[in-house]
Design a protein around this motif. Structure first.
Motif, PDB file in Angstrom:
ATOM      1  N   TRP A 181     -18.232  78.564  20.621  1.00 42.78           N
ATOM      2  CA  TRP A 181     -18.021  78.592  22.400  1.00 42.78           C
ATOM      3  C   TRP A 181     -17.143  76.994  22.608  1.00 42.78           C
ATOM      4  N   ALA A 182     -16.399  77.565  24.022  1.00 40.18           N
ATOM      5  CA  ALA A 182     -16.205  75.928  24.433  1.00 40.18           C
ATOM      6  C   ALA A 182     -17.765  74.870  24.337  1.00 40.18           C
ATOM      7  N   CYS A 183     -16.636  73.826  24.713  1.00 41.55           N
ATOM      8  CA  CYS A 183     -18.039  72.393  24.819  1.00 41.55           C
ATOM      9  C   CYS A 183     -17.294  71.303  25.649  1.00 41.55           C
ATOM     10  N   VAL A 184     -18.218  71.289  27.028  1.00 34.06           N
ATOM     11  CA  VAL A 184     -17.619  69.713  27.991  1.00 34.06           C
ATOM     12  C   VAL A 184     -18.866  69.006  28.070  1.00 34.06           C
ATOM     13  N   PRO A 185     -18.809  68.002  28.019  1.00 32.32           N
ATOM     14  CA  PRO A 185     -19.911  66.644  28.326  1.00 32.32           C
ATOM     15  C   PRO A 185     -20.089  66.740  29.875  1.00 32.32           C
ATOM     16  N   LEU A 186     -21.823  67.297  30.495  1.00 28.12           N
ATOM     17  CA  LEU A 186     -22.288  66.837  32.112  1.00 28.12           C
ATOM     18  C   LEU A 186     -21.661  65.685  32.393  1.00 28.12           C
ATOM     19  N   PHE A 187     -20.931  65.902  33.658  1.00 30.43           N
ATOM     20  CA  PHE A 187     -20.677  64.548  33.780  1.00 30.43           C
ATOM     21  C   PHE A 187     -21.499  64.126  34.871  1.00 30.43           C
ATOM     22  N   VAL A 188     -22.322  62.797  34.983  1.00 31.31           N
ATOM     23  CA  VAL A 188     -23.201  62.466  35.600  1.00 31.31           C
ATOM     24  C   VAL A 188     -22.837  61.476  35.982  1.00 31.31           C
ATOM     25  N   ARG A 189     -22.522  60.929  37.392  1.00 32.62           N
ATOM     26  CA  ARG A 189     -22.410  59.375  38.333  1.00 32.62           C
ATOM     27  C   ARG A 189     -23.568  58.867  39.170  1.00 32.62           C
ATOM     28  N   ALA A 190     -23.879  57.920  39.050  1.00 33.01           N
ATOM     29  CA  ALA A 190     -24.712  56.669  39.270  1.00 33.01           C
ATOM     30  C   ALA A 190     -24.572  56.729  40.277  1.00 33.01           C
ATOM     31  N   PHE A 191     -25.069  57.001  41.845  1.00 39.44           N
ATOM     32  CA  PHE A 191     -24.709  55.621  42.813  1.00 39.44           C
ATOM     33  C   PHE A 191     -25.360  54.487  43.341  1.00 39.44           C
ATOM     34  N   PRO A 192     -25.305  53.975  44.099  1.00 36.90           N
ATOM     35  CA  PRO A 192     -25.577  52.672  43.801  1.00 36.90           C
ATOM     36  C   PRO A 192     -26.835  52.725  44.369  1.00 36.90           C
ATOM     37  N   ASP A 193     -26.988  53.813  45.292  1.00 35.09           N
ATOM     38  CA  ASP A 193     -28.699  54.511  46.188  1.00 35.09           C
ATOM     39  C   ASP A 193     -29.160  54.708  44.771  1.00 35.09           C
ATOM     40  N   GLY A 194     -28.851  54.886  43.491  1.00 35.55           N
ATOM     41  CA  GLY A 194     -30.017  55.478  42.896  1.00 35.55           C
ATOM     42  C   GLY A 194     -30.004  56.737  42.649  1.00 35.55           C
ATOM     43  N   GLU A 195     -29.096  57.769  43.239  1.00 30.90           N
ATOM     44  CA  GLU A 195     -28.775  59.295  43.494  1.00 30.90           C
ATOM     45  C   GLU A 195     -27.862  59.188  42.532  1.00 30.90           C
ATOM     46  N   SER A 196     -27.830  60.579  42.027  1.00 32.94           N
ATOM     47  CA  SER A 196     -26.698  61.332  41.076  1.00 32.94           C
ATOM     48  C   SER A 196     -26.009  62.373  41.804  1.00 32.94           C
ATOM     49  N   LEU A 197     -24.527  61.731  41.303  1.00 30.56           N
ATOM     50  CA  LEU A 197     -23.981  62.820  40.995  1.00 30.56           C
ATOM     51  C   LEU A 197     -23.263  64.214  40.156  1.00 30.56           C
ATOM     52  N   VAL A 198     -23.453  64.844  39.809  1.00 32.00           N
ATOM     53  CA  VAL A 198     -23.381  66.110  38.897  1.00 32.00           C
ATOM     54  C   VAL A 198     -22.516  67.469  39.068  1.00 32.00           C
ATOM     55  N   ARG A 199     -21.833  66.853  37.289  1.00 27.71           N
ATOM     56  CA  ARG A 199     -20.469  67.293  38.007  1.00 27.71           C
ATOM     57  C   ARG A 199     -20.301  69.146  36.831  1.00 27.71           C
ATOM     58  N   ILE A 200     -19.944  69.747  37.121  1.00 28.53           N
ATOM     59  CA  ILE A 200     -19.164  70.742  35.575  1.00 28.53           C
ATOM     60  C   ILE A 200     -18.175  70.830  34.888  1.00 28.53           C
ATOM     61  N   ASP A 201     -17.363  70.312  34.322  1.00 30.65           N
ATOM     62  CA  ASP A 201     -16.004  70.812  34.406  1.00 30.65           C
ATOM     63  C   ASP A 201     -15.424  71.388  33.505  1.00 30.65           C
ATOM     64  N   ALA A 202     -15.958  72.348  34.047  1.00 31.95           N
ATOM     65  CA  ALA A 202     -15.766  73.445  33.294  1.00 31.95           C
ATOM     66  C   ALA A 202     -16.078  75.013  33.949  1.00 31.95           C
ATOM     67  N   ALA A 203     -15.494  75.848  33.980  1.00 25.78           N
ATOM     68  CA  ALA A 203     -15.652  77.374  34.087  1.00 25.78           C
ATOM     69  C   ALA A 203     -16.524  77.735  33.795  1.00 25.78           C
ATOM     70  N   VAL A 204     -17.317  77.991  34.589  1.00 27.60           N
ATOM     71  CA  VAL A 204     -18.977  79.490  33.878  1.00 27.60           C
ATOM     72  C   VAL A 204     -19.191  80.749  34.582  1.00 27.60           C
ATOM     73  N   ALA A 205     -18.593  80.944  36.063  1.00 20.97           N
ATOM     74  CA  ALA A 205     -18.928  82.571  35.817  1.00 20.97           C
ATOM     75  C   ALA A 205     -18.870  83.146  34.611  1.00 20.97           C
ATOM     76  N   GLY A 206     -19.744  84.041  34.709  1.00 24.33           N
ATOM     77  CA  GLY A 206     -19.609  84.728  33.539  1.00 24.33           C
ATOM     78  C   GLY A 206     -20.063  84.709  32.106  1.00 24.33           C
ATOM     79  N   ARG A 207     -20.303  83.531  31.741  1.00 17.55           N
ATOM     80  CA  ARG A 207     -20.813  82.429  31.304  1.00 17.55           C
ATOM     81  C   ARG A 207     -22.233  82.352  30.557  1.00 17.55           C
ATOM     82  N   CYS A 208     -22.577  82.275  29.513  1.00 15.76           N
ATOM     83  CA  CYS A 208     -24.130  82.182  28.584  1.00 15.76           C
ATOM     84  C   CYS A 208     -23.519  81.063  28.943  1.00 15.76           C
ATOM     85  N   VAL A 209     -24.239  79.738  29.356  1.00 17.61           N
ATOM     86  CA  VAL A 209     -24.156  78.180  29.714  1.00 17.61           C
ATOM     87  C   VAL A 209     -25.475  77.580  28.510  1.00 17.61           C
ATOM     88  N   ILE A 210     -25.433  76.574  27.740  1.00 22.07           N
ATOM     89  CA  ILE A 210     -26.936  76.416  27.672  1.00 22.07           C
ATOM     90  C   ILE A 210     -26.269  73.832  27.478  1.00 22.07           C
TER      91      ILE A 210
END
Length: 300
Positions: A27-56
């Protein structure tokens, strides 16, 4: 299997597991992008296409406070983006030890965490979860959940690395792992007795320990955090005339000071499975994980 079918997302702090798992599955593999904001909240982003795929989502859940929310956000995001299934491979599964209300008003966090993850995921695989008062993962998780045993891999390492081993469990709760490892290694075994007096203080007794002979003791435990149990067991073994023991753990949650304390107590070598990334990792669990994952993916 091919990359078009599935995607492995590496959770923060997941080490080599995501890439190894993806390679084994094709399978393909990418790290989950996680960025912390100054207020302590986080941005989460998937840097790959996931439509029609099983995601682990892959990575152990040690230090779970900073990993659980990104995991939940990523699982929800993958569904919104069209993933066919969303699963979790977490060799270490958090919050399994709080499996009863030991004092009035306490949360039974193993149940709460199971409900939380069951709502977010379609399946789960872990390694040797702390099943003491819960009979199986299926007793608390409402999704297909597989618990892979580390005992065969540990036994193979012991047979290869330790001459004439005597497998020793440092407390009663370790008996289930000790028996499995000893049987697979063809070695004798014994279990010590433990009385906990605090988070970092324990009393270990030698009840059930055979007299010192020509064997090398191998202390086997599932989880090590403070290191007090292994250190106490090592001191007892040395005091009873046994050679310096080897210590093998499944989930290495200890910090540098705890690991140093275990060695200073008389342990000749401290190794762990690679369930949690740690300098002591010496026993690979990937083959067992891939084998355990097969029926979950067939059903996905």
């Amino acid at each position: 299997m091919n990359e078009a079918r599935g995607l492995v997302l590496g959770l923060p702090g997941s080490g080599a597991l995501p890439a190894q798992l993806a390679q084994a599955l094709g399978w393909a593999c990418v790290p989950l992008f996680v960025r912390a904001f100054p207020d302590g909240e986080s941005l989460v982003r998937i840097d790959a296409a996931v439509a029609g795929r099983c995601v682990i989502l892959a990575g152990s859940l040690d230090r779970p406070e900073g990993k659980t929310l990104p995991l939940l956000f990523a699982a929800d995001c993958a569904r919104e983006l069209g993933a066919t299934q969303v699963g979790l491979v977490a060799p270490y599964l958090a919050y399994m030890r709080q499996d009863a209300r030991f004092h009035p008003g306490e949360a039974i966090s193993s149940l709460s965490y199971a409900r939380l993850l069951s709502r977010a995921l379609d399946f789960l695989l872990t390694v040797d979860p702390h099943l003491h008062r819960h009979t199986a993962l299926s007793a608390i998780y409402s999704i297909p959940a597989v618990a892979v045993a580390a005992a065969p891999a540990i036994a193979q390492w012991i047979v290869r690395e330790v001459p004439s081993p005597l497998i020793v469990g440092p407390d009663e709760e370790s008996a289930q792992w000790v028996a499995q490892v000893a049987q697979a290694a063809g070695a004798p075994w014994a279990v010590l007795r433990k009385q906990r007096q605090g988070d970092r203080e324990v009393l270990i007794s030698a009840q059930g320990l055979p007299p010192a002979g020509g064997c090398t003791p191998v202390l086997v435990d599932d989880i090590v955090s403070s290191g007090a149990t292994l250190a106490g067991a090592a001191r007892l073994l040395r005091g009873a005339g046994h050679p310096a023991p080897v210590a093998v753990v499944v989930h290495a949650l200890m910090d540098e000071a705890a690991g140093r304390g275990i060695l200073e107590a008389g342990v000749s070598r401290l190794v762990s499975c690679d369930a949690v990334p740690h300098p002591s990792n010496a026993i690979a669990l990937l083959p067992a994980i891939v084998q355990g994952l097969a029926p979950l993916l067939e059903a996905a």
